[in-house]
Scaffold this motif. Structure first.
Motif, PDB file in Angstrom:
ATOM      1  N   VAL A  30      46.713  34.823  16.854  1.00 11.09           N
ATOM      2  CA  VAL A  30      48.081  34.379  16.596  1.00 11.09           C
ATOM      3  C   VAL A  30      48.650  35.305  15.535  1.00 11.09           C
ATOM      4  O   VAL A  30      48.218  35.277  14.375  1.00 11.09           O
ATOM      5  CB  VAL A  30      48.117  32.912  16.124  1.00 11.09           C
ATOM      6  CG1 VAL A  30      49.560  32.482  15.830  1.00 11.09           C
ATOM      7  CG2 VAL A  30      47.495  31.997  17.173  1.00 11.09           C
ATOM      8  N   GLU A  31      49.575  36.157  15.917  1.00 10.07           N
ATOM      9  CA  GLU A  31      50.064  37.218  15.052  1.00 10.07           C
ATOM     10  C   GLU A  31      50.595  36.660  13.725  1.00 10.07           C
ATOM     11  O   GLU A  31      51.359  35.705  13.693  1.00 10.07           O
ATOM     12  CB  GLU A  31      51.173  38.007  15.750  1.00 10.07           C
ATOM     13  CG  GLU A  31      51.585  39.262  15.005  1.00 10.07           C
ATOM     14  CD  GLU A  31      52.363  40.231  15.873  1.00 10.07           C
ATOM     15  OE1 GLU A  31      52.745  41.294  15.355  1.00 10.07           O
ATOM     16  OE2 GLU A  31      52.573  39.941  17.066  1.00 10.07           O
ATOM     17  N   GLY A  32      50.132  37.282  12.652  1.00  9.19           N
ATOM     18  CA  GLY A  32      50.577  36.902  11.316  1.00  9.19           C
ATOM     19  C   GLY A  32      49.900  35.664  10.768  1.00  9.19           C
ATOM     20  O   GLY A  32      50.117  35.305   9.608  1.00  9.19           O
ATOM     21  N   THR A  33      49.049  35.002  11.555  1.00 14.82           N
ATOM     22  CA  THR A  33      48.408  33.756  11.101  1.00 14.82           C
ATOM     23  C   THR A  33      46.894  33.856  11.146  1.00 14.82           C
ATOM     24  O   THR A  33      46.218  33.870  10.125  1.00 14.82           O
ATOM     25  CB  THR A  33      48.879  32.563  11.949  1.00 14.82           C
ATOM     26  OG1 THR A  33      50.300  32.447  11.872  1.00 14.82           O
ATOM     27  CG2 THR A  33      48.246  31.263  11.445  1.00 14.82           C
ATOM     28  N   GLY A  34      46.347  33.896  12.345  1.00 11.96           N
ATOM     29  CA  GLY A  34      44.894  33.908  12.463  1.00 11.96           C
ATOM     30  C   GLY A  34      44.462  33.774  13.903  1.00 11.96           C
ATOM     31  O   GLY A  34      44.848  34.572  14.757  1.00 11.96           O
ATOM     32  N   VAL A  35      43.728  32.713  14.198  1.00  6.83           N
ATOM     33  CA  VAL A  35      43.155  32.526  15.525  1.00  6.83           C
ATOM     34  C   VAL A  35      43.333  31.067  15.942  1.00  6.83           C
ATOM     35  O   VAL A  35      43.127  30.150  15.146  1.00  6.83           O
ATOM     36  CB  VAL A  35      41.653  32.873  15.528  1.00  6.83           C
ATOM     37  CG1 VAL A  35      41.028  32.598  16.890  1.00  6.83           C
ATOM     38  CG2 VAL A  35      41.433  34.333  15.149  1.00  6.83           C
ATOM     39  N   SER A  36      43.734  30.879  17.201  1.00  7.74           N
ATOM     40  CA  SER A  36      43.746  29.531  17.765  1.00  7.74           C
ATOM     41  C   SER A  36      42.486  29.340  18.598  1.00  7.74           C
ATOM     42  O   SER A  36      42.040  30.269  19.294  1.00  7.74           O
ATOM     43  CB  SER A  36      44.986  29.302  18.625  1.00  7.74           C
ATOM     44  OG  SER A  36      44.959  30.114  19.789  1.00  7.74           O
ATOM     45  N   VAL A  37      41.906  28.158  18.496  1.00  9.02           N
ATOM     46  CA  VAL A  37      40.691  27.824  19.239  1.00  9.02           C
ATOM     47  C   VAL A  37      40.988  26.596  20.088  1.00  9.02           C
ATOM     48  O   VAL A  37      41.369  25.542  19.555  1.00  9.02           O
ATOM     49  CB  VAL A  37      39.510  27.538  18.287  1.00  9.02           C
ATOM     50  CG1 VAL A  37      38.240  27.265  19.091  1.00  9.02           C
ATOM     51  CG2 VAL A  37      39.290  28.700  17.328  1.00  9.02           C
ATOM     52  N   GLU A  38      40.819  26.735  21.386  1.00 14.04           N
ATOM     53  CA  GLU A  38      41.094  25.621  22.288  1.00 14.04           C
ATOM     54  C   GLU A  38      39.875  25.368  23.158  1.00 14.04           C
ATOM     55  O   GLU A  38      39.358  26.273  23.814  1.00 14.04           O
ATOM     56  CB  GLU A  38      42.312  25.924  23.157  1.00 14.04           C
ATOM     57  CG  GLU A  38      42.752  24.740  24.009  1.00 14.04           C
ATOM     58  CD  GLU A  38      44.088  24.986  24.691  1.00 14.04           C
ATOM     59  OE1 GLU A  38      44.651  24.028  25.240  1.00 14.04           O
ATOM     60  OE2 GLU A  38      44.551  26.144  24.673  1.00 14.04           O
ATOM     61  N   VAL A  39      39.417  24.115  23.132  1.00 17.68           N
ATOM     62  CA  VAL A  39      38.285  23.688  23.952  1.00 17.68           C
ATOM     63  C   VAL A  39      38.801  22.651  24.932  1.00 17.68           C
ATOM     64  O   VAL A  39      39.435  21.668  24.533  1.00 17.68           O
ATOM     65  CB  VAL A  39      37.158  23.079  23.091  1.00 17.68           C
ATOM     66  CG1 VAL A  39      36.023  22.571  23.960  1.00 17.68           C
ATOM     67  CG2 VAL A  39      36.632  24.112  22.094  1.00 17.68           C
ATOM     68  N   SER A  40      38.555  22.872  26.199  1.00 18.61           N
ATOM     69  CA  SER A  40      39.017  21.913  27.204  1.00 18.61           C
ATOM     70  C   SER A  40      37.873  21.598  28.155  1.00 18.61           C
ATOM     71  O   SER A  40      36.888  22.334  28.257  1.00 18.61           O
ATOM     72  CB  SER A  40      40.214  22.468  27.980  1.00 18.61           C
ATOM     73  OG  SER A  40      39.882  23.684  28.625  1.00 18.61           O
ATOM     74  N   GLN A  41      38.015  20.484  28.841  1.00 20.10           N
ATOM     75  CA  GLN A  41      37.033  20.038  29.834  1.00 20.10           C
ATOM     76  C   GLN A  41      35.633  19.949  29.250  1.00 20.10           C
ATOM     77  O   GLN A  41      34.641  20.305  29.892  1.00 20.10           O
ATOM     78  CB  GLN A  41      37.052  20.959  31.056  1.00 20.10           C
ATOM     79  CG  GLN A  41      38.395  20.990  31.759  1.00 20.10           C
ATOM     80  CD  GLN A  41      38.389  21.882  32.984  1.00 20.10           C
ATOM     81  OE1 GLN A  41      37.330  22.177  33.533  1.00 20.10           O
ATOM     82  NE2 GLN A  41      39.555  22.311  33.430  1.00 20.10           N
ATOM     83  N   LEU A  42      35.560  19.467  28.019  1.00 20.12           N
ATOM     84  CA  LEU A  42      34.257  19.218  27.397  1.00 20.12           C
ATOM     85  C   LEU A  42      33.806  17.819  27.793  1.00 20.12           C
ATOM     86  O   LEU A  42      34.534  16.834  27.605  1.00 20.12           O
ATOM     87  CB  LEU A  42      34.368  19.326  25.872  1.00 20.12           C
ATOM     88  CG  LEU A  42      33.156  18.881  25.047  1.00 20.12           C
ATOM     89  CD1 LEU A  42      31.925  19.705  25.386  1.00 20.12           C
ATOM     90  CD2 LEU A  42      33.466  18.970  23.552  1.00 20.12           C
ATOM     91  N   THR A  43      32.628  17.744  28.372  1.00 15.07           N
ATOM     92  CA  THR A  43      32.068  16.470  28.816  1.00 15.07           C
ATOM     93  C   THR A  43      30.731  16.250  28.130  1.00 15.07           C
ATOM     94  O   THR A  43      29.892  17.149  28.074  1.00 15.07           O
ATOM     95  CB  THR A  43      31.871  16.457  30.339  1.00 15.07           C
ATOM     96  OG1 THR A  43      33.138  16.604  30.981  1.00 15.07           O
ATOM     97  CG2 THR A  43      31.237  15.149  30.793  1.00 15.07           C
ATOM     98  N   LEU A  44      30.549  15.030  27.605  1.00  9.40           N
ATOM     99  CA  LEU A  44      29.319  14.694  26.892  1.00  9.40           C
ATOM    100  C   LEU A  44      28.686  13.458  27.502  1.00  9.40           C
ATOM    101  O   LEU A  44      29.379  12.501  27.882  1.00  9.40           O
ATOM    102  CB  LEU A  44      29.613  14.415  25.413  1.00  9.40           C
ATOM    103  CG  LEU A  44      30.236  15.522  24.575  1.00  9.40           C
ATOM    104  CD1 LEU A  44      30.541  15.005  23.180  1.00  9.40           C
ATOM    105  CD2 LEU A  44      29.319  16.731  24.519  1.00  9.40           C
TER     106      LEU A  44
END
Length: 470
Positions: free
Chosen positions: A86-100
């Protein structure tokens, strides 16, 4: 994100106007890290101890108090996390479809009635989004959570054991609550993990001892530069003498590291980093050696004896006949490295002080020879860092003398032969074997390429998890 930070900290206010060390994580690097994270997250979840839950559920006729304990993840599946700069900020982390899939024990109390058993929970389509801010805190990389959101798709829970009909309403009510319980735990857990990572980052020393003589100063010289396709750290990268730290009589120059989109990680060092090490060694008194005759191979045609040296310095035979000699060889100024397109050049100003050794061991000064050496060579990466050098030039002049003037032409010729026949073959033999590059524990560098450019040298590489092969 811990992997991302770890890679960049392999290599972090300054006398130099510009950083001497740069580290860059590319968009490809971020994608490859996401694959490693998928494997490590699943492994971590399966080994994580889940704290017990305590609470109560109102079933209209009273409150059922419950305890969920001995919980563990028995199965975990997910798609690769999406990591995006993410320019000027850092990093986005997205986790989807996590099943436990989770198993555990349950126990309830309703008045004087107690019951217990086991349970299985399947949690589907967990979605997590986190935005991380990367910055500079007094020369150290900092990380903080800007945004966090979490959602749980659905929950399927089955209780086993327990015979009381009082608890059937509890089962139905609790199934509706558990997704909210899980969702409420996710962001605080992420925040706790980021806080722990931030603490670790702040504990990383910015002055790293290298050997008994030197330490390397690696604070950030500016905040991380985050664009939509890379994350770059500008690092001081200056060596200092541990015994007498001081600034060298030269400073770093600006250089721009090429962006290599086909490699995960790029690391570049300017001439200043290497030359500051040479200056620090000089300041520490490490660039000198006393050479005695017993250190010279017996097969050598020349030995440190005034009678033999009389062939080159005639007055030695008459003034100090048949006396042992000793030579103090030292760098008279800082050896300097320079990088140009594909070539490394080294200039070594040195001096050799010759003395005669009296019977009582005392030294009698004779003369000093000034030596000016120039080498050039190349380097490459083939599993190890390897290279080869040749002598470009050697000049030898009489610097001072306590025994009168003499010609140095023959001594210069002998010195040239000695460097070519003895010094360079040993050096190049060691360089041919090479030196392993430092890597994080559990990882290896693959597909590495070395670039020598005007004023700097850069390494472009991919990083592989030694256990998973990712």
């Amino acid at each position: 994100m811990q992997l991302v930070i770890y890679f960049l900290m392999i290599l972090t206010y300054t006398h130099a106007d510009y950083p001497a060390l740069k580290a860059l994580l590319s968009e490809k690097g971020l994608r490859d890290v996401s694959q490693m994270l998928s494997v490590q997250i699943q492994s971590k979840l399966k080994s994580t101890e889940i704290p017990e839950f305590r609470g109560g559920v109102d079933i209209k006729i009273g409150t059922v108090h419950y305890v969920l304990s001995n919980m563990r993840v028995v199965q975990c599946s997910m798609t690769d996390p999406s990591l995006v700069f993410v320019e000027g900020t850092g990093v986005s982390v997205e986790v989807s479809q996590l099943t436990l899939s989770i198993t555990g024990s349950w126990a309830t109390q309703f008045g004087i009635i107690h019951d217990d058993g086991s349970f299985d929970v399947a949690v589907y389509n967990i979605h997590i989004y986190t935005l991380l801010q990367l910055g500079d805190d007094a020369g150290r990389l900092s990380i903080s959570t800007v945004q966090c959101s979490a959602d749980v798709g659905s929950v399927d829970i089955h209780f086993h054991g327990g015979a009381s009909f009082f608890f059937q309403p509890f089962v139905r009510a609790f199934s509706g609550q558990i997704s909210g319980m899980i969702r409420e735990q996710i962001c605080p857990a992420i925040q706790q993990a980021i806080n722990g990572l931030e603490t670790t980052l702040q504990e990383i020393p910015v002055n790293i001892p290298v050997d008994p003589y030197l330490y390397l100063s690696i604070p950030l010289t500016s905040s991380p530069a985050v664009t939509h396709h890379s994350f770059e750290l500008d690092i001081k990268g200056e060596f200092y003498s541990r015994s007498s730290p001081s600034e060298p009589p030269f400073s770093a120059s600006v250089f721009d590291m090429p962006y290599a989109e086909n490699y995960m990680l790029s690391i570049a060092a300017s001439e200043f980093l290497v030359n500051s090490a040479a200056y620090a060694f000089l300041s520490s008194g490490a660039l000198q050696i006393n050479i005695r005759d017993d250190m010279i191979p017996k097969s050598s045609p020349i030995h440190l004896n005034t009678s033999q040296f009389g062939a080159f310095v005639p007055q030695l035979r008459t003034m100090y006949p048949n006396m042992e000699m000793q030579v103090l060889l030292y760098a008279s100024e800082t050896p300097l490295f320079s990088f140009s397109s594909g070539v490394i050049e080294i200039h070594v100003p040195a001096a050799a002080k010759f003395s005669a050794v009296k019977p009582d061991g005392a030294l009698l000064p004779l003369f000093r020879l000034d030596v000016d050496l120039n080498f050039n060579g190349s380097a490459r990466i083939d599993k190890n860092l390897t290279g080869a050098f040749q002598m470009k030039n050697l000049t030898l002049t009489l610097g001072s003398s306590e025994i009168g003037d003499f010609k140095t032409d023959t001594l210069e010729q002998i010195s040239v032969m000695a460097v070519k026949m003895f010094l360079l073959p040993k050096l190049n033999a060691a360089l041919k074997t090479g030196f392993p590059l430092p890597t994080p524990q559990g990882f290896s560098l693959i597909n590495s390429q070395l670039l020598i450019n005007n004023g700097f040298v850069a390494i472009f590489t991919d990083v592989q998890d030694s256990l998973t092969g990712l």
